[in-house]
Write an enzyme that holds these catalytic residues in place. Structure first.
Site, mmCIF file in Angstrom:
data_model
loop_
_atom_site.group_PDB
_atom_site.id
_atom_site.type_symbol
_atom_site.label_atom_id
_atom_site.label_comp_id
_atom_site.label_asym_id
_atom_site.label_seq_id
_atom_site.Cartn_x
_atom_site.Cartn_y
_atom_site.Cartn_z
ATOM 1 C CE LYS A 169 -3.068 3.010 2.482
ATOM 2 N NZ LYS A 169 -2.295 4.150 1.912
ATOM 3 C CD GLU A 244 12.513 5.166 8.161
ATOM 4 O OE1 GLU A 244 12.420 6.138 8.949
ATOM 5 O OE2 GLU A 244 12.351 5.261 6.942
ATOM 6 C CB CYS A 278 12.392 10.006 8.454
ATOM 7 S SG CYS A 278 13.227 8.862 7.344
#
Length: 475
Positions: A169, A244, A278
């Site tokens: 997804k 993560e 990130c």
């Protein structure tokens, strides 16, 4: 389009989803939007294909990954333009991401051939002990919008190399890059059901992924809050998980650093992808006797960065992904200024000619303090706050966050200090004089609430394998 059991599906049970360019506000394309029904079908297809795929030789699985990589390499410019159109980053950054995505496919095409077991000396003369590696099973992968192609191959390439089948997804904001990856698998004749693509509502699609007992592994990249929710949902069926999650990276500059190199490194880390990564630095800690000089040098260079539509030449910073992202950046800067920070450059929303996107000027703040929101919350935007510290001990104390532990950076020319910092920083990734450490052959992941497990390198494929102990009695 959806891709289930080797077939493209142009309509979804939830209708269609418009894909919008965040730089211009224009609709690029419309894709099928799915829910629980299609997700369940994809999982069933993956379960059936697993019985076939896990028995293929490593060389056979490797060949498919190599062929897919070759297909994508021939279309790098086209893929990069798609990334820029659907999420905004400058096209040269998008090209770099595409090449990294291909690197993951090629790396794991090789790693498929290097899944080794063990023989262990037995305690009895009439026994032999073996440890063999087996694929976990059906894997559900959920990927983010900020790296819409590299995050896909970083997850599904090692899964497929290990012998797992996959249901992916992608983020709803960036489905077109995912479709391009699956076009590669389709073109090279990947067996039906080995890789399946579901573009759909998070609640239904991910809800089915976590609840369905046929799914044995969940891999997710995204916020810490959502990651925790997926961990809770996966607990009922005790799935193997890789997470993560969010980062809040410190960037430490000592007074013995090469100052120009440190400024360039801070800019490369902070402003890549408009600060929407990130592992980009969110807190710049500069030794107090050089903080003013560092801030001045950084602000002068940041002022020269060009903001605009990532498809245009010479653009350094594209738009933020949506209105909510822009409002968060505005809130963090406003809060910092109210609490004493000084704006050295930027600090405002921009209106770009012929664009209706969410643009914010690259910003440098001097005099940041621990009381500000930006000191404890991930901004995810083009704002660089400069804090100060007196000595090494204070730098470590401030840098080591109670919650976050994904990436950290340190600039120093003292090798002893470099090793001390490397060992003292409580992060899964540490860049010493290196602002962009990510590479296909090294492990990527965090500690504390920044994640579980690793992606990349030989470490990444282990996340999709189980150890089976076999004891053989000879008599």
């Amino acid at each position: 389009m959806l891709y289930i059991n080797g077939e493209w599906i142009k309509t979804g049970s939830k209708g269609t989803l418009p894909v919008t360019n965040p730089a211009t506000g224009e609709k690029i394309e419309t894709v099928a939007y799915a829910g629980q029904e299609e997700t369940r079908k994809a999982i069933t297809a993956a379960e059936q294909a697993f019985e076939y795929w896990k028995k293929r030789t490593a060389k056979e699985r490797s060949a498919y990954l190599y062929q897919a990589a070759h297909y994508l390499r021939q279309r790098v410019d086209e893929l990069a333009e798609t990334i820029t159109r659907e999420m905004g980053k400058p096209v040269r950054e998008a090209k770099g991401e595409t090449l990294l995505a291909i690197d993951y496919l090629e790396w794991y095409a090789e790693e498929a051939k290097r899944i080794y077991g063990d023989t262990i000396p037995a305690s009895h003369a009439d026994k032999r002990i073996l440890v063999i590696k087996e694929p976990v099973g059906v894997t559900a992968a959920v990927t983010p919008w900020n790296f819409p192609i590299a995050m896909i191959t970083r997850k599904i390439a090692p899964a497929m190399a290990a012998g797992c089948t996959v249901v992916l997804k992608p983020a709803s904001a960036t489905p077109l890059s995912a479709i391009n990856v699956f076009k590669a698998f389709d073109e090279v004749g990947l067996p039906p059901g080995v890789a399946n693509l579901i573009i759909g509502t998070a609640s239904e699609v991910v809800g089915e992924m976590t609840a369905n007992p046929k799914v044995r592994k969940i891999t997710f990249t995204g916020s810490t809050e959502v990651g925790k929710q997926l961990l809770r949902q996966s607990a009922d069926t005790v799935k193997k998980v890789s997470m993560e999650l969010g980062g809040h990276a410190p960037f430490i500059v000592f007074n013995d650093a090469d100052l120009d190199q440190a400024v360039e490194g801070a800019i490369a880390s902070k402003f890549r992808n408009a600060g929407q990564t990130c592992i980009c630095t969110n807190r710049i800690y500069v030794q107090e006797d050089i903080a003013d000089v560092f801030g001045h040098k950084m602000a002068e260079k940041v002022k020269a960065l060009k903001v605009g539509n990532g498809l245009e030449d010479q653009v350094d910073i594209g738009p933020l992904i949506d209105r909510f992202a822009l409002e968060k950046v505005e809130d963090h800067v406003r809060d910092a200024v109210q609490k004493g920070a000084r704006i050295l450059c930027g600090g405002e929303t921009l209106v770009i000619a012929d664009a209706k996107g969410y643009f914010y000027a690259p910003t440098v703040l001097q005099g940041a303090t621990e009381e500000m929101k930006i000191a404890s919350e991930e901004t995810f935007g083009p704002v660089a706050p400069i804090f100060t510290f007196k000595d090494e001990q204070e730098a470590i104390q401030k840098a080591n966050h109670d919650t976050y532990g994904l990436a950290a950076y340190c600039y120093t020319q003292n090798m002893k200090r470099a090793f001390q910092m490397m060992e003292a920083l409580e992060y899964g990734i540490v860049g010493i004089n290196d602002p962009i450490p990510t590479t296909a052959q090294a492990p990527f992941g965090g500690v504390k609430e920044s994640g579980i497990g690793r992606e990349g390198g030989k470490y990444g494929i282990q996340e999709y394998l189980e150890d089976k102990f076999v004891s053989i009695k000879l008599d």
